[in-house]
Structures are given as C-alpha cells and as structure tokens.
Design a protein around this motif. Structure first.
Motif, PDB file in Angstrom:
ATOM      1  N   VAL A  77      49.160  43.916  35.241  1.00 23.29           N
ATOM      2  CA  VAL A  77      49.357  44.962  36.251  1.00 23.29           C
ATOM      3  C   VAL A  77      47.997  45.533  36.642  1.00 23.29           C
ATOM      4  N   ASP A  78      47.579  45.220  37.854  1.00 20.64           N
ATOM      5  CA  ASP A  78      46.276  45.671  38.346  1.00 20.64           C
ATOM      6  C   ASP A  78      46.315  45.627  39.864  1.00 20.64           C
ATOM      7  N   ASP A  79      45.667  46.591  40.515  1.00 20.95           N
ATOM      8  CA  ASP A  79      45.688  46.622  41.975  1.00 20.95           C
ATOM      9  C   ASP A  79      44.608  45.750  42.592  1.00 20.95           C
ATOM     10  N   GLU A  80      43.728  45.180  41.770  1.00 19.85           N
ATOM     11  CA  GLU A  80      42.663  44.322  42.294  1.00 19.85           C
ATOM     12  C   GLU A  80      43.118  42.866  42.280  1.00 19.85           C
ATOM     13  N   PRO A  81      43.303  42.244  43.463  1.00 18.79           N
ATOM     14  CA  PRO A  81      43.775  40.849  43.513  1.00 18.79           C
ATOM     15  C   PRO A  81      42.874  39.883  42.750  1.00 18.79           C
ATOM     16  N   GLU A  82      41.563  40.155  42.758  1.00 19.44           N
ATOM     17  CA  GLU A  82      40.652  39.253  42.041  1.00 19.44           C
ATOM     18  C   GLU A  82      40.939  39.256  40.545  1.00 19.44           C
TER      19      GLU A  82
END
Length: 244
Positions: free
Chosen positions: A10-15
């Motif tokens: 779960v992270d908002d950074e696609p990378e």
C-alpha cells in the motif's frame, strides 16, 4: 501444492508499488498493489493478505489510523514502509502493533528478509525442530487464570474473552512463559523473537513490553506481571503451568 503467500503493498507512489510488486512476485509471493487505505480495507474484507506493507504518507489519509484499524480487526503481519524516519514515528508505529518499521530508501533484499521474518513468526512451520528440543515448551500455558494457547495462537483472559495479540506480542509472551522467574535481557528477547533479522533498534522490546502490560496488567504503570529490572531487562513474575 500450497497457494502462494498473499502480500499487500500500500503506497501512493506508482514507482514504489511497481518495484515492490515485481520484486516480491519474482520471489514467489502473490502481491496486491494498492494506493489507498480505503482500497486496503476493501481487500481485507474480501481476500485478506498474510502481510501488509503499509506506507504512512498516503495523501488525505492517516497511515497510523489505518495501522490501528488493521490491528483491531485482522491478524496479519504489518510492516510499515515509510519515509518517516523520526524515532518518535517508529515508536508510535510499533506501539500501534506494527511488526517492523522500514524507512525509505530501503534495500530490497533487506525488506524481503524482514517480510520473511514476519511470516515465520505468524506462520511457524509444522515441523519446527526447536519445539521438540526446548525445555518448558507446551501447547498451552496458564498463569493467574490467563490461558496462552500456542497451537491456536490466542490469549484468553480470566473471564474467557480472547485478547488480540500482534505476532510480535505473541512471540514475546511465549518467550516470557518459557522462562518464568528469570531476568531476560533485551538482547536475549530480541534474539528469541526476531532472530538474526533483529536490528540495533533496542527500543522495540520496550515498546512491545509496554503493549503487553496494557493487555495483561490491572495497572500498566505499576506492573505486577512483567517487571522491569533496572539495567538488566525484564522478568515474568507469576507462576506458570502447562494448561491441560
């Protein structure tokens, strides 16, 4: 053949999610990539993962609140993976029940090792050899009318209510129950709960002891069950017996 272990990233950074998703999938895990706490809660209700890798810095959401919800409703491994490296944030995260706390930037191999360590603690292998060779290991223990059931991985209060434990709290209490009346150093407790993956963050044991006290003691500020020994560590005071 057993199904792959399910991990949620779960992270908002696609990378970050793409990097972790590809890396963990390449090591045999089934990975769900998510970008919000709302999506995580929906996944938990439908297909709960064994381990959650949670970023605290999700936009518009309180990552610590998400961690708290996980601990209140589900039993899963929880690794906080975040850019917040302040020691206070680490303590708060661990107090909320996180099994580990990893700061960005991180080494993929280290993160994999920490994830596997959490998995070992929450799903011990059926043929664990040390259980047959360790003194005072039983399927269940009793102390002060409490019941700790290792096989079912649960703790029952004197009234019969189940008290939820994180994997770290479970392992720590198990070590105390195997060594009642002995002063156990922080290094000893770290080694027997986190093994070689343990880092130098000694505060982890203090945080977990504090959480256990809140669940076991009538007054966590005046503990009678898990006592501190200044300069030495902790001691589990009550008599412990094997539960029938």
């Amino acid at each position: 053949m057993s199904s792959p272990v399910h991990i949620a990233v779960v992270d908002d950074e696609p990378e970050i999610t793409q990097l972790l998703g590809n890396y963990l999938s390449g090591h045999g895990f089934r990975v769900s990539v998510l970008h919000s706490g709302v999506a995580l809660m929906a996944l938990m209700a439908l297909d709960a993962p064994q381990v959650v890798l949670l970023d605290l810095g999700l936009p518009g959401e309180d990552g610590l609140s998400i961690a708290r919800q996980l601990r209140e409703k589900w039993r899963c491994g929880l690794l906080i993976v975040t850019g917040r490296g302040d020691p206070v944030d680490k303590v708060v995260g661990l107090e909320l029940g996180a099994d580990d706390y990893v700061t960005k930037p991180f080494d993929l191999r280290e993160l994999l090792a920490r994830t596997k360590a959490v998995l070992r603690r929450i799903t011990p292998p059926d043929n664990e050899p040390t259980l047959q060779n360790t003194q005072q290991v039983h399927d269940a223990w009793r102390f002060l009318n409490w019941t700790f059931d290792q096989g079912a991985r649960r703790l029952l209060a004197p009234q019969g209510d189940e008290v939820p434990l994180t994997s770290g709290e479970f392992d720590l209490l198990a070590v105390f129950l195997q060594h009642p009346g002995r002063v156990l150093s922080r290094d000893f407790l770290l080694e027997h709960t986190r093994g070689r993956e343990a880092g130098p963050f000694d505060r982890t044991i203090d945080v977990q002891v504090g959480r256990l006290r809140k669940k076991l003691e009538e007054d966590s500020q005046d503990p009678k069950i898990i006592k501190s020994v200044r300069g030495a560590g902790y001691v589990f005071v009550p008599l412990v017996s094997a539960a029938s």
